[in-house]
Design an enzyme around this catalytic site. Structure first.
Site, mmCIF file in Angstrom:
data_model
loop_
_atom_site.group_PDB
_atom_site.id
_atom_site.type_symbol
_atom_site.label_atom_id
_atom_site.label_comp_id
_atom_site.label_asym_id
_atom_site.label_seq_id
_atom_site.Cartn_x
_atom_site.Cartn_y
_atom_site.Cartn_z
ATOM 1 N N GLU A 253 6.138 -9.826 14.392
ATOM 2 C CA GLU A 253 5.571 -11.190 14.033
ATOM 3 C C GLU A 253 6.182 -12.235 15.056
ATOM 4 O O GLU A 253 7.258 -11.935 15.442
ATOM 5 C CB GLU A 253 5.968 -11.437 12.456
ATOM 6 N N HIS B 203 1.694 -14.236 7.035
ATOM 7 C CA HIS B 203 3.001 -14.475 6.485
ATOM 8 C C HIS B 203 2.823 -15.654 5.379
ATOM 9 O O HIS B 203 3.679 -16.668 5.540
ATOM 10 C CB HIS B 203 4.183 -14.536 7.452
#
Length: 527
Positions: free
Chosen positions: A262, A280
């Protein structure tokens, strides 16, 4: 008296600053600085309140000459070097339960989105189509939800799913039958869960044991048409295998809020059929953001002004007067708990912490909390010395604290024992020079060793030439050995070897070590 000074370096609810001020702290809110700017500024502050944008590196900690506490408004502390902060005497706090409801609700939302294919239907409808026949969904009523992890967040998901009239089954090594009954769910093993579940939702931390827990083999052998949700941690699913299973139809749909890397600007799953993703967002609700900001401000102010410690990741709850005396005992206790937790496997339901000598005269709660924090850390990345006893109780772990008045071979001794399917397994340690933790016994074998950094635990036959063979193997792999620590039951019998290493051994190196003549078991440890 000079007021403690706090820096809020990430955006958070403005009421956090108000709480600091009301509780006797001066506070500055300066967000968006780069690491060099933060490094130049941090030296004047006693507290640092952050979210996920600020990364607290060793360089920043070296510059933080007055820093006493770092507070993370949220659960994850991947952006804080906790080990280095501990060495600098800086307490690291988080708010482990502030995001629980929010994350659980996001998982339920993902389940519903998968069941009715809402994102794809929305996109095509807004594009001017009317594709009603292309989106035949399924009901969640009567379907089986399999939870991988039934702790705090998983338990909330279970209650919401039961309200939707789903059947809930769960795989969790720490879930007891009593707790499962209390939640209204069925405890099963992982293979059973994957063969029965219509939906799977993951709620476990990312550890060496859980990485790729949904592997290619498990995905391919799961119930055909299974739907998978992950709002926990990236890395729990083999993403390439999941893509293949989505394309083949083995997996009917997947919804991910987290990814192995990420921010996920590129990923093999992007564009896969029946795949939904969010960036997220598990903790991204107004209520959660407010809750964690207020909680971290309250915790940090209490520590800076009154010395109280709550939700600390690197020390237990204790008063300022007790801290200096208890600190080396807690370091020893945490290492012993971590050691037995890494070596004893299975569904462990009982743990005993014994103190004798000087240790028996101290406040035992912080010592017990440190043991439990070390013991349970491999299973949960939100556990700390404060909440470890609560989490142990929630999961049905029976904890015994025993204080001996007797005199032993050591001036002070802490022993940790767990009940396993093979019987009790025990480790013991003491302090050398009043403040240096040392292991002195492991599973009935006397051995003296520091427990620090990367280590290799080997059980072997006590035969000539063994040490040379292990040393040669590691040398050939370019792994430097810091210390050799040896112990044995009797000459020629079972022996143990604890090696401290300058770097973690690879999976391949461990596999090669297992093939060395005389080796019975090899386990990689980290402290």
């Amino acid at each position: 008296m000079t007021k403690p000074k706090v820096l809020i370096s990430d955006k958070m609810d403005p009421n956090a600053a108000r709480i600091f001020e009301e509780r006797g702290c001066d506070v500055d809110v300066i967000t968006g600085e780069n690491p060099e700017e933060l490094k130049a500024r941090i030296g004047e502050y006693h507290g640092l309140a952050i979210r996920s944008s600020t990364t607290v590196t060793p360089e920043i900690l070296d510059a933080a000459t007055n820093l006493k506490v770092i507070g993370r408004a949220g659960i994850g502390v991947d952006n804080v070097d906790i080990s280095y902060a501990s060495g600098k005497g800086v307490v690291v706090m988080n708010t482990p339960f502030g995001n629980s409801i929010t994350t659980a609700e996001h998982a339920i939302a993902m389940i519903m989105a998968l069941a009715r294919m809402i994102p794809a239907a929305n996109a095509r409808t807004q594009a001017g189509e009317w594709p009603k026949k292309d989106f035949m969904g399924i009901e969640v009523t009567g379907k089986t939800l399999g939870l991988i992890g039934a702790g705090n967040i998983g338990g909330i998901v279970a209650s919401r799913a039961l309200g939707l009239k789903m059947k809930v089954i769960a795989y969790d090594p720490f879930l007891t039958e009593d707790r499962a009954i209390e939640l209204g769910i069925e405890k099963v093993d992982l293979d059973n869960l994957l063969s029965r579940a219509d939906f799977v939702s993951l709620h476990t931390p990312l550890t060496d044991q859980t990485r790729n827990i949904l592997s290619r083999e498990r995905l391919e052998n799961a119930k055909p048409g299974i739907r998978i949700v992950n709002c926990a941690r990236g890395g729990l699913i083999d993403e390439a295998a999941l893509k293949d299973c989505l394309e083949s139809g083995q997996v009917a749909g997947a919804a991910l809020d987290v990814f192995a890397v990420e921010p996920a600007k590129e990923n093999p799953l992007f564009g896969a059929p029946n795949f939904i993703c969010t960036p997220h967002l598990g903790a991204s609700t107004t209520e959660a953001q407010v809750n964690v900001a207020l909680q971290v401000a309250e915790q940090m102010a209490d520590y800076l002004v009154n010395g109280g410690v709550t939700n600390a990741l690197n020390m237990p709850s204790l008063s300022a007067e007790e801290a200096p005396k208890l600190k080396p005992y807690m370091a020893l206790a945490e290492r012993l708990g971590s050691l037995v937790g890494q070596l004893a496997h299975g569904n462990l339901t009982k743990i005993s912490i014994e103190r004798e000598g000087a240790a028996a005269q101290l406040n035992g709660k912080p010592i017990t909390g440190a043991v439990l924090a070390g013991f349970m850390r491999r299973y949960s990345d939100t556990v700390n010395m404060v909440n470890a006893p609560y989490l142990a109780k929630e999961r049905g772990l029976e904890v015994s604290e025993i204080r001996h008045e007797r005199d032993g071979a050591f001036n002070t001794l802490i022993r940790v024992t767990v009940e396993t399917e093979s019987g009790p397994r025990s480790v013991a340690g003491t302090l050398f020079g009043s403040d240096k933790p040392r292991l002195v016994e492991i599973f009935g074998i006397g051995i003296e060793a520091e427990l620090d950094g990367h280590m290799l635990y080997i059980v072997n036959d006590d035969k000539p030439g063994f040490i040379g063979r292990i040393g040669s193997l590691l040398g050939e792999r370019g792994i430097n050995i810091g210390t050799f620590n040896l112990g044995r039951r009797d000459a020629g019998g079972e022996a143990v070897l604890l090696l401290s290493l300058d770097e973690a051994p690879t999976v391949e190196t461990i596999a090669e070590a297992e093939q060395v003549e005389g080796v019975k078991m090899v386990t990689s440890l980290v402290f």
